[in-house]
Write a protein that holds these residues in place. Sequence first.
Motif, PDB file in Angstrom:
ATOM      1  N   VAL A 103       0.851  -1.188   0.000  1.00 26.26           N
ATOM      2  CA  VAL A 103       0.000   0.000   0.000  1.00 26.26           C
ATOM      3  C   VAL A 103       0.881   1.229   0.000  1.00 26.26           C
ATOM      4  CG1 VAL A 103      -2.105  -0.961   0.983  1.00 26.26           C
ATOM      5  CG2 VAL A 103      -0.339  -0.139   2.532  1.00 26.26           C
ATOM      6  N   ASP A 104       0.757   2.011  -1.058  1.00 25.62           N
ATOM      7  CA  ASP A 104       1.400   3.320  -1.091  1.00 25.62           C
ATOM      8  C   ASP A 104       0.404   4.246  -0.402  1.00 25.62           C
ATOM      9  OD1 ASP A 104       2.686   5.727  -1.736  1.00 25.62           O
ATOM     10  OD2 ASP A 104       3.311   4.988  -3.699  1.00 25.62           O
ATOM     11  N   THR A 105       0.905   5.136   0.456  1.00 29.03           N
ATOM     12  CA  THR A 105      -0.008   5.989   1.215  1.00 29.03           C
ATOM     13  C   THR A 105       0.422   7.437   1.094  1.00 29.03           C
ATOM     14  OG1 THR A 105       1.312   5.754   3.239  1.00 29.03           O
ATOM     15  CG2 THR A 105      -0.440   4.137   2.885  1.00 29.03           C
ATOM     16  N   TRP A 106      -0.374   8.229   0.432  1.00 27.25           N
ATOM     17  CA  TRP A 106      -0.060   9.659   0.325  1.00 27.25           C
ATOM     18  C   TRP A 106      -0.840  10.439   1.375  1.00 27.25           C
ATOM     19  CZ3 TRP A 106      -2.986  13.986  -0.035  1.00 27.25           C
ATOM     20  CH2 TRP A 106      -2.261  15.195  -0.189  1.00 27.25           C
ATOM     21  N   GLN A 150      -0.135  13.913   4.596  1.00 28.62           N
ATOM     22  CA  GLN A 150       0.709  15.004   5.090  1.00 28.62           C
ATOM     23  C   GLN A 150       0.451  15.210   6.579  1.00 28.62           C
ATOM     24  OE1 GLN A 150      -1.290  18.025   2.512  1.00 28.62           O
ATOM     25  NE2 GLN A 150       0.703  18.193   1.494  1.00 28.62           N
ATOM     26  N   THR A 151       1.367  15.898   7.232  1.00 32.77           N
ATOM     27  CA  THR A 151       1.159  16.275   8.633  1.00 32.77           C
ATOM     28  C   THR A 151      -0.223  16.915   8.785  1.00 32.77           C
ATOM     29  OG1 THR A 151       3.527  16.716   8.783  1.00 32.77           O
ATOM     30  CG2 THR A 151       2.134  17.627  10.534  1.00 32.77           C
ATOM     31  N   GLU A 152      -0.572  17.740   7.826  1.00 28.92           N
ATOM     32  CA  GLU A 152      -1.813  18.501   7.892  1.00 28.92           C
ATOM     33  C   GLU A 152      -3.061  17.642   7.710  1.00 28.92           C
ATOM     34  OE1 GLU A 152       0.848  19.128   6.073  1.00 28.92           O
ATOM     35  OE2 GLU A 152       1.364  21.257   6.106  1.00 28.92           O
ATOM     36  N   HIS A 185      12.240  13.515   5.442  1.00 30.61           N
ATOM     37  CA  HIS A 185      12.114  14.642   6.361  1.00 30.61           C
ATOM     38  C   HIS A 185      11.730  15.874   5.571  1.00 30.61           C
ATOM     39  CE1 HIS A 185      13.716  12.198   9.445  1.00 30.61           C
ATOM     40  NE2 HIS A 185      14.983  12.302   9.134  1.00 30.61           N
ATOM     41  N   ARG A 186      10.734  16.546   6.074  1.00 30.04           N
ATOM     42  CA  ARG A 186      10.247  17.721   5.370  1.00 30.04           C
ATOM     43  C   ARG A 186      11.002  18.959   5.846  1.00 30.04           C
ATOM     44  NH1 ARG A 186       3.830  18.831   5.432  1.00 30.04           N
ATOM     45  NH2 ARG A 186       3.874  21.069   5.114  1.00 30.04           N
ATOM     46  N   LEU A 187      11.570  19.690   4.898  1.00 32.63           N
ATOM     47  CA  LEU A 187      12.410  20.841   5.232  1.00 32.63           C
ATOM     48  C   LEU A 187      12.033  22.026   4.364  1.00 32.63           C
ATOM     49  CD1 LEU A 187      15.916  19.128   5.226  1.00 32.63           C
ATOM     50  CD2 LEU A 187      14.848  20.220   7.195  1.00 32.63           C
TER      51      LEU A 187
HETATM   52  C1  WT7 Z   1       4.664  15.493   1.976  1.00 34.57           C
HETATM   53  C2  WT7 Z   1       4.141  15.555   3.382  1.00 34.57           C
HETATM   54  C3  WT7 Z   1       2.478  12.025   6.182  1.00 34.57           C
HETATM   55  C4  WT7 Z   1       3.495  11.156   5.752  1.00 34.57           C
HETATM   56  C5  WT7 Z   1       4.881  11.583   6.090  1.00 34.57           C
HETATM   57  C6  WT7 Z   1       5.306  12.878   5.478  1.00 34.57           C
HETATM   58  C7  WT7 Z   1       5.155  13.797   0.444  1.00 34.57           C
HETATM   59  C8  WT7 Z   1       4.043  11.846   1.568  1.00 34.57           C
HETATM   60  C9  WT7 Z   1       3.819  10.439  -0.082  1.00 34.57           C
HETATM   61  C10 WT7 Z   1       3.564   9.369  -0.990  1.00 34.57           C
HETATM   62  C11 WT7 Z   1       4.426  10.720  -2.698  1.00 34.57           C
HETATM   63  C12 WT7 Z   1       4.402  11.625  -0.572  1.00 34.57           C
HETATM   64  C13 WT7 Z   1       4.274  14.830  -0.220  1.00 34.57           C
HETATM   65  C14 WT7 Z   1       3.574  15.494   0.945  1.00 34.57           C
HETATM   66  N1  WT7 Z   1       4.537  12.468   0.477  1.00 34.57           N
HETATM   67  N2  WT7 Z   1       3.620  10.611   1.240  1.00 34.57           N
HETATM   68  N3  WT7 Z   1       3.033   8.203  -0.602  1.00 34.57           N
HETATM   69  N4  WT7 Z   1       3.887   9.562  -2.296  1.00 34.57           N
HETATM   70  N5  WT7 Z   1       4.693  11.761  -1.887  1.00 34.57           N
HETATM   71  O1  WT7 Z   1       4.547  13.916   6.009  1.00 34.57           O
HETATM   72  O2  WT7 Z   1       6.342  15.577   6.480  1.00 34.57           O
HETATM   73  O3  WT7 Z   1       3.938  16.312   6.297  1.00 34.57           O
HETATM   74  O4  WT7 Z   1       5.234  15.593   4.269  1.00 34.57           O
HETATM   75  O5  WT7 Z   1       5.365  14.274   1.786  1.00 34.57           O
HETATM   76  O6  WT7 Z   1       5.069  15.741  -0.901  1.00 34.57           O
HETATM   77  O7  WT7 Z   1       3.125  16.796   0.671  1.00 34.57           O
HETATM   78  P1  WT7 Z   1       5.010  15.402   5.829  1.00 34.57           P
END
Ligand code: WT7
Length: 647
Positions: A408-411, A413-415, A523-525
């Motif tokens: 399962v690919d899961t997209w 975000q923190t939000e 890691h989101r930066l």
């Molecule tokens: C960003 C959010 C919530 C999970 C951890 C990251 C990227 C996240 C995927 C995926 C492609 C993804 C997006 C998103 N992202 N999951 N399955 N496929 N891109 O959370 O630190 O809030 O980052 O991570 O760009 O906007 P985050």
Amino acid sequence: MQELKSRYPILAQAKAHTHIDTETYDAMYQQSIEQPDVFWAEQAEKFLDWYQPWDSVSNVDLKSAEIKWFSGGKLNVSYNCIDRHLATKANDIAIIWEGDDPSEDQKITYQQLHDHVCRFANLLKQRGVKKGDRVCIYMPMIPEVGYAMLACARIGAVHSVVFGGFSTESIRARIVDADCQVVITADESLRGGRVIPLKANVDAAIAECPNVHSVIVVQRTGGDVDWNEQVDVNYQQAVAELPAVCEPEVMDAEDPLFILYTSGSTGTPKGVLHTCGGYSLYAAMTHKYVFDYKEGEIYWCTADAGWITGHSYIFYGPLANGATTLVFEGVPTYPDAGRFWQVCEKHKVNIFYTAPTAIRALMSLGDELVNQSDLSSLRLLGTVGEPINPEAWHWYYEIVGKSNCPIVDTWWQTETGGILITSLPGAVDMKPGAAGKPFFGVKPALFDKDGNTLEGENQGLLVMTGSWPGQLRSVYGNHERFYETYLSQYPGNYFTGDGAKRDADGFYWITGRVDDVLNVSGHRLGTAEIESALVLHPAVAEAAVVGYPHEVKGQGVYAYVTLMNNATESGALNQELIEFVAKELGRFAKPDYIQWAPGLPKTRSGKIMRRILRKIAENDLGTLGDTSTLADPAVVDNLIENRIVHG
Ligand code: WT7
């Protein structure tokens, strides 16, 4: 895409328990969109216990940034994660803890979890913490990080977990922004055999936080730490004397549950605010359906509690479902790079959830490390954090999953609080590299930059045209910024910051961020954060940071630095600046490369042209694009000439 589809039909997902098949998914999705309030009310009753029902299921106006779910409904999240399971599961394992050192582990039953959380909650109360107060948690991956979060939830305090890899300066900024008066930490943390001085970092951070009156210190390593009797509390000693009973606070569904800081394209990190009812429902429900979770299974998410994945899919989601969740203190490569698989074998893990960056790193070390372990317990694999490249997907599927476990690919975000787009096992085909289809109640759309809806097979900006219960409610202390960041661009819609493609089957393929946010090893930066850190150094006049594709990390960090007149370029200064960023932000934010830039490419109005900087960092010079708006074209020639060509 067609070919891949036929290679991985739904039926290849042999081991899925298939809570949901394709017809059920279609019908449930349809209902969730056509009658959202009916749908969500049903789910809220099914997944959570309430003290009192809600007045209305949803009250959402994205145009005015008002988002409410189940308001008037009363519940307690810690009760839902613990107490209600005790009648049937008191002696079932809630948490399996696997230490950094393979000889250390621990199993915590739901009854024990209850007792630890109650004692911790009583300790917080003893230190004066009340409903609505903010508590900072800066911890290693030990069971106590979970106890601390749930103890806050139990008494209605709002936790703000700060990732244990963040520096002193980042902790300080987060403590100040949320006005946390209590900090929970450990003496030291252990990762890959390395000791990280958590308590010392907190001490340095709170030197400038006069409102912090208590630091609760869990003894993890027993290492030497400074001690201030006025402020510091020894956790083990303090809780030993406290009762293992603490009545859960009755909370409104819309009372805050936690704040979690995340990076955006501008400014300082934002305190993303999630509330009790909608968030916990969404975490529990997605955990069950997306991971196809069945009673008695061992579930392991390798994230850290300091990120949203740790919140939703190590603690809140699994525990709300009465699952056994594995908490791992270490790193994938210690004592050797077979560790993930050794842990899967040791604890007979059924469901395994990790990030593409980890998969790529382990893939590059060969199959032997995987094949040394018995992975026959694995039934389902998950991935999160960034798009997974097909090569890594196939390796994960074939070598780890033995071509027998759905991925399962899961997209999300923190939000978003929980998973929004995914390939629901048993219901939605797997396509390597595609995030999949929307979860129930989720309405994605693709817009062009003017906000026109793009129909059918298309590519554009990914937005959500409606709300879902797990959506963030605000940016802590700055509702205006919440509106500006997410809701102002396309009124009535939530803007994700990501771009995506939709194929003919309605699958979404995430193409990555369209703003100045980087994704480095998951890691989101914010590029702005790294730039701000660099310009704090006395030698730096100006800095511009961009990302470039990196084979393992997804993206690497490339910084252009203009020095002050009185500073001189040198290898030593280059290294010093890299370490300076590590100190300001954390090691994971270190630039891979710093290029000296006598000038930065700017428009005549002074805006840095990042598009050009990105191309130079990528060594992609054929398509620099339109440079006619540059104030001084010679700047670009210099940067090209001195670019760092990397492998
Ligand atoms: C960003 C959010 C919530 C999970 C951890 C990251 C990227 C996240 C995927 C995926 C492609 C993804 C997006 C998103 N992202 N999951 N399955 N496929 N891109 O959370 O630190 O809030 O980052 O991570 O760009 O906007 P985050």
